[in-house]
Design a protein around this motif. Structure first.
Motif, PDB file in Angstrom:
ATOM      1  N   GLN A  48     123.963  54.735 -49.710  1.00  0.00           N
ATOM      2  CA  GLN A  48     125.099  54.664 -48.791  1.00  0.00           C
ATOM      3  C   GLN A  48     126.358  55.241 -49.426  1.00  0.00           C
ATOM      4  O   GLN A  48     127.112  55.962 -48.764  1.00  0.00           O
ATOM      5  CB  GLN A  48     125.343  53.211 -48.362  1.00  0.00           C
ATOM      6  N   LEU A  49     126.581  54.944 -50.699  1.00  0.00           N
ATOM      7  CA  LEU A  49     127.741  55.503 -51.393  1.00  0.00           C
ATOM      8  C   LEU A  49     127.640  57.023 -51.463  1.00  0.00           C
ATOM      9  O   LEU A  49     128.617  57.734 -51.184  1.00  0.00           O
ATOM     10  CB  LEU A  49     127.857  54.917 -52.801  1.00  0.00           C
ATOM     11  N   ALA A  50     126.461  57.522 -51.811  1.00  0.00           N
ATOM     12  CA  ALA A  50     126.269  58.972 -51.898  1.00  0.00           C
ATOM     13  C   ALA A  50     126.512  59.622 -50.540  1.00  0.00           C
ATOM     14  O   ALA A  50     127.178  60.649 -50.447  1.00  0.00           O
ATOM     15  CB  ALA A  50     124.864  59.294 -52.406  1.00  0.00           C
ATOM     16  N   LYS A  51     125.984  59.021 -49.487  1.00  0.00           N
ATOM     17  CA  LYS A  51     126.161  59.584 -48.141  1.00  0.00           C
ATOM     18  C   LYS A  51     127.646  59.597 -47.764  1.00  0.00           C
ATOM     19  O   LYS A  51     128.152  60.596 -47.264  1.00  0.00           O
ATOM     20  CB  LYS A  51     125.360  58.794 -47.113  1.00  0.00           C
ATOM     21  N   CYS A  52     128.329  58.502 -48.038  1.00  0.00           N
ATOM     22  CA  CYS A  52     129.756  58.412 -47.721  1.00  0.00           C
ATOM     23  C   CYS A  52     130.546  59.486 -48.467  1.00  0.00           C
ATOM     24  O   CYS A  52     131.340  60.209 -47.876  1.00  0.00           O
ATOM     25  CB  CYS A  52     130.271  57.022 -48.082  1.00  0.00           C
ATOM     26  N   MET A  53     130.315  59.581 -49.760  1.00  0.00           N
ATOM     27  CA  MET A  53     131.077  60.526 -50.574  1.00  0.00           C
ATOM     28  C   MET A  53     130.742  61.969 -50.215  1.00  0.00           C
ATOM     29  O   MET A  53     131.637  62.813 -50.145  1.00  0.00           O
ATOM     30  CB  MET A  53     130.849  60.235 -52.054  1.00  0.00           C
ATOM     31  N   ARG A  54     129.480  62.256 -49.949  1.00  0.00           N
ATOM     32  CA  ARG A  54     129.097  63.616 -49.563  1.00  0.00           C
ATOM     33  C   ARG A  54     129.651  63.960 -48.178  1.00  0.00           C
ATOM     34  O   ARG A  54     130.104  65.078 -47.947  1.00  0.00           O
ATOM     35  CB  ARG A  54     127.578  63.787 -49.585  1.00  0.00           C
ATOM     36  N   SER A  55     129.638  62.990 -47.268  1.00  0.00           N
ATOM     37  CA  SER A  55     130.196  63.226 -45.932  1.00  0.00           C
ATOM     38  C   SER A  55     131.681  63.535 -45.999  1.00  0.00           C
ATOM     39  O   SER A  55     132.219  64.248 -45.156  1.00  0.00           O
ATOM     40  CB  SER A  55     129.965  62.011 -45.030  1.00  0.00           C
ATOM     41  N   ALA A  56     132.342  62.981 -47.006  1.00  0.00           N
ATOM     42  CA  ALA A  56     133.763  63.242 -47.209  1.00  0.00           C
ATOM     43  C   ALA A  56     134.000  64.571 -47.911  1.00  0.00           C
ATOM     44  O   ALA A  56     135.131  64.978 -48.114  1.00  0.00           O
ATOM     45  CB  ALA A  56     134.391  62.105 -48.006  1.00  0.00           C
ATOM     46  N   GLY A  57     132.912  65.241 -48.300  1.00  0.00           N
ATOM     47  CA  GLY A  57     133.039  66.552 -48.910  1.00  0.00           C
ATOM     48  C   GLY A  57     133.087  66.543 -50.427  1.00  0.00           C
ATOM     49  O   GLY A  57     133.332  67.583 -51.040  1.00  0.00           O
ATOM     50  N   LEU A  58     132.854  65.403 -51.045  1.00  0.00           N
ATOM     51  CA  LEU A  58     132.880  65.354 -52.501  1.00  0.00           C
ATOM     52  C   LEU A  58     131.640  66.039 -53.066  1.00  0.00           C
ATOM     53  O   LEU A  58     130.545  65.892 -52.532  1.00  0.00           O
ATOM     54  CB  LEU A  58     132.937  63.907 -52.985  1.00  0.00           C
ATOM     55  N   PRO A  59     131.798  66.780 -54.139  1.00  0.00           N
ATOM     56  CA  PRO A  59     130.662  67.486 -54.734  1.00  0.00           C
ATOM     57  C   PRO A  59     129.650  66.524 -55.361  1.00  0.00           C
ATOM     58  O   PRO A  59     130.000  65.433 -55.805  1.00  0.00           O
ATOM     59  CB  PRO A  59     131.296  68.356 -55.825  1.00  0.00           C
ATOM     60  N   VAL A  60     128.414  66.955 -55.413  1.00  0.00           N
ATOM     61  CA  VAL A  60     127.353  66.173 -56.054  1.00  0.00           C
ATOM     62  C   VAL A  60     127.721  65.889 -57.504  1.00  0.00           C
ATOM     63  O   VAL A  60     127.434  64.811 -58.032  1.00  0.00           O
ATOM     64  CB  VAL A  60     125.992  66.911 -55.955  1.00  0.00           C
ATOM     65  N   GLU A  61     128.399  66.820 -58.143  1.00  0.00           N
ATOM     66  CA  GLU A  61     128.785  66.641 -59.542  1.00  0.00           C
ATOM     67  C   GLU A  61     129.663  65.402 -59.727  1.00  0.00           C
ATOM     68  O   GLU A  61     129.596  64.746 -60.768  1.00  0.00           O
ATOM     69  CB  GLU A  61     129.505  67.889 -60.067  1.00  0.00           C
ATOM     70  N   GLN A  82     140.069  56.382 -62.207  1.00  0.00           N
ATOM     71  CA  GLN A  82     140.729  57.686 -62.243  1.00  0.00           C
ATOM     72  C   GLN A  82     139.951  58.714 -61.420  1.00  0.00           C
ATOM     73  O   GLN A  82     140.536  59.455 -60.628  1.00  0.00           O
ATOM     74  CB  GLN A  82     140.872  58.165 -63.692  1.00  0.00           C
ATOM     75  N   LEU A  83     138.639  58.741 -61.598  1.00  0.00           N
ATOM     76  CA  LEU A  83     137.801  59.692 -60.868  1.00  0.00           C
ATOM     77  C   LEU A  83     137.923  59.479 -59.358  1.00  0.00           C
ATOM     78  O   LEU A  83     138.135  60.434 -58.597  1.00  0.00           O
ATOM     79  CB  LEU A  83     136.337  59.546 -61.299  1.00  0.00           C
ATOM     80  N   LEU A  84     137.814  58.233 -58.927  1.00  0.00           N
ATOM     81  CA  LEU A  84     137.901  57.943 -57.490  1.00  0.00           C
ATOM     82  C   LEU A  84     139.304  58.229 -56.951  1.00  0.00           C
ATOM     83  O   LEU A  84     139.451  58.750 -55.841  1.00  0.00           O
ATOM     84  CB  LEU A  84     137.494  56.496 -57.213  1.00  0.00           C
ATOM     85  N   SER A  85     140.314  57.925 -57.737  1.00  0.00           N
ATOM     86  CA  SER A  85     141.696  58.205 -57.309  1.00  0.00           C
ATOM     87  C   SER A  85     141.919  59.704 -57.141  1.00  0.00           C
ATOM     88  O   SER A  85     142.559  60.145 -56.172  1.00  0.00           O
ATOM     89  CB  SER A  85     142.692  57.635 -58.320  1.00  0.00           C
ATOM     90  N   GLU A  86     141.397  60.488 -58.087  1.00  0.00           N
ATOM     91  CA  GLU A  86     141.531  61.946 -57.976  1.00  0.00           C
ATOM     92  C   GLU A  86     140.812  62.473 -56.740  1.00  0.00           C
ATOM     93  O   GLU A  86     141.324  63.366 -56.055  1.00  0.00           O
ATOM     94  CB  GLU A  86     140.972  62.618 -59.231  1.00  0.00           C
ATOM     95  N   GLN A  87     139.652  61.918 -56.448  1.00  0.00           N
ATOM     96  CA  GLN A  87     138.916  62.371 -55.267  1.00  0.00           C
ATOM     97  C   GLN A  87     139.653  61.987 -53.990  1.00  0.00           C
ATOM     98  O   GLN A  87     139.684  62.742 -53.030  1.00  0.00           O
ATOM     99  CB  GLN A  87     137.489  61.800 -55.274  1.00  0.00           C
ATOM    100  N   ARG A  88     140.261  60.797 -53.990  1.00  0.00           N
ATOM    101  CA  ARG A  88     141.057  60.389 -52.831  1.00  0.00           C
ATOM    102  C   ARG A  88     142.211  61.351 -52.614  1.00  0.00           C
ATOM    103  O   ARG A  88     142.486  61.772 -51.483  1.00  0.00           O
ATOM    104  CB  ARG A  88     141.579  58.964 -53.006  1.00  0.00           C
TER     105      ARG A  88
END
Length: 125
Positions: A48-61, A82-88
């Motif tokens: 579910q986390l992977a699907k959410c993050m990928r749907s938001a356009g975040l790279p697999v990396e 830090q990683l999640l904040s940068e992605q936000r």
């Protein structure tokens, strides 16, 4: 749950689920004797986390990096934050760009709606 059930429930191709596991975007999935995947609630939470993050356009990396940090334990909490904040922030920038595009399209649509009503298209754009 089997990979087929997870695939159908979350609308993610089985090949994608296998890929996420192979590259380390999600942890190795629980398996029953014979090697068949048997997704537990914890495995599904990662899907579910992977699907959410990928749907938001975040790279697999980013998923891979996040999982690696998670697996290193609590000493990486700051790095994960830090990683999640940068992605936000990246997503907020994308939303800003999309909002600007939508505003431009809405303006153009309004001009065409007026043209349909009046028969005159004004190009004061």
């Amino acid at each position: 749950m089997t990979i087929k059930e997870v695939s159908e429930k979350y609308n993610i191709p089985a090949d994608t689920l296998r890929y996420y596991e192979r590259v380390g975007a999600i942890p190795p999935v629980t398996r029953i004797p014979g090697g068949i995947r048997d997704y537990t609630e914890q495995d599904i939470a990662w899907v579910q986390l992977a699907k959410c993050m990928r749907s938001a356009g975040l790279p697999v990396e980013v998923l891979i990096e996040y999982l690696q940090l998670y697996q290193q334990g609590d000493e990486t909490i700051q790095a994960r934050l830090q990683l999640l904040s940068e992605q936000r922030e990246a997503l907020l920038e994308q939303r800003k760009a999309i909002d600007e595009m939508l505003n431009r399209l809405n303006y153009k649509i309004s001009r065409y709606e007026i043209a349909v009503e009046t028969g005159v298209l004004s190009w004061d754009e």
